[in-house]
Scaffold this motif. Sequence first.
Motif, PDB file in Angstrom:
ATOM      1  N   SER A 188      52.686 -65.947  23.347  1.00 29.25           N
ATOM      2  CA  SER A 188      53.413 -66.882  22.489  1.00 29.25           C
ATOM      3  C   SER A 188      54.897 -66.580  22.361  1.00 29.25           C
ATOM      4  O   SER A 188      55.631 -67.365  21.752  1.00 29.25           O
ATOM      5  N   ASP A 189      55.359 -65.465  22.932  1.00 22.66           N
ATOM      6  CA  ASP A 189      56.744 -65.079  22.679  1.00 22.66           C
ATOM      7  C   ASP A 189      57.704 -65.397  23.803  1.00 22.66           C
ATOM      8  O   ASP A 189      58.917 -65.361  23.612  1.00 22.66           O
ATOM      9  N   ASP A 198      50.159 -66.311  18.479  1.00 28.80           N
ATOM     10  CA  ASP A 198      50.601 -65.050  17.879  1.00 28.80           C
ATOM     11  C   ASP A 198      50.447 -63.845  18.805  1.00 28.80           C
ATOM     12  O   ASP A 198      50.477 -62.695  18.351  1.00 28.80           O
ATOM     13  N   SER A 199      50.298 -64.097  20.094  1.00 30.46           N
ATOM     14  CA  SER A 199      50.159 -62.986  21.035  1.00 30.46           C
ATOM     15  C   SER A 199      51.493 -62.682  21.696  1.00 30.46           C
ATOM     16  O   SER A 199      52.345 -63.559  21.835  1.00 30.46           O
ATOM     17  N   ARG A 200      51.656 -61.432  22.113  1.00 31.93           N
ATOM     18  CA  ARG A 200      52.901 -60.999  22.744  1.00 31.93           C
ATOM     19  C   ARG A 200      52.654 -60.590  24.184  1.00 31.93           C
ATOM     20  O   ARG A 200      51.642 -59.968  24.524  1.00 31.93           O
TER      21      ARG A 200
END
Length: 241
Positions: A181-182, A208-210
Amino acid sequence: LAGCAANTVPPEASPQARVLMDAARDRTIPVELTFPRAGSPCIATKTCRVAFLSPGYGLSHTDYTFIAEALAESGVLVVAISSVLPDDPKFGNSGDVMADRMPLWRIGAENLAFVKATLQAKLPRYDWPHLVLIGHSHGGDFSALALAQEPMLATTLITLDHRRYPLPRTDSMSWLSIRGSDFQADPGVIPAAEERRLPRQCVQTIPDSRHNDMHDGGPPWLKARIVRVLLDYLQHGICHA
């Protein structure tokens, strides 16, 4: 997933570290083999599938045991492959991302082809024609390159938030791209919905994952989610929305 005959499962349950030697390139290739578990759902009339696991840049091929162990429990031989050695060239800085990264991508793609040819000869009972390539970031980029160069290398590609090299636009290749997500992938890397030729050409973004958490050091909830998406896709052909 395809099962395996009992005589393809070795007695040792722990992963096996090996070093393959590509004499033509004067290159060593460290690998780690995680064999299908003796209690995995194998059937005697079919052979176990094989998955190659390629790390992100700066990470070790042994940093993805959460994936290797889950696939081994499902009846898959997992081969984690080291893609970058200490003496390899670094990424260039000309500003042309594709040109700067291509030398290392080519090394990674050549490694995949060599490891397949070598292990196929040593472990012939496995399902090599239906090889699965799994790669995180840099590993996903050169896995996609390898299939662009040799479409028959594998039948399935799974990438963990790779960002640079385009996914296949073919009718024959199944692929799943798990997105963080980033960061966004570069333009043209992820095919638009209308470009996806098969039902099993899927994009799954995990909220919300990186990007930098998609390995053993990431949070447990993310590793569990990645495993569920992978297994649903490989076992049941499920593409999460």
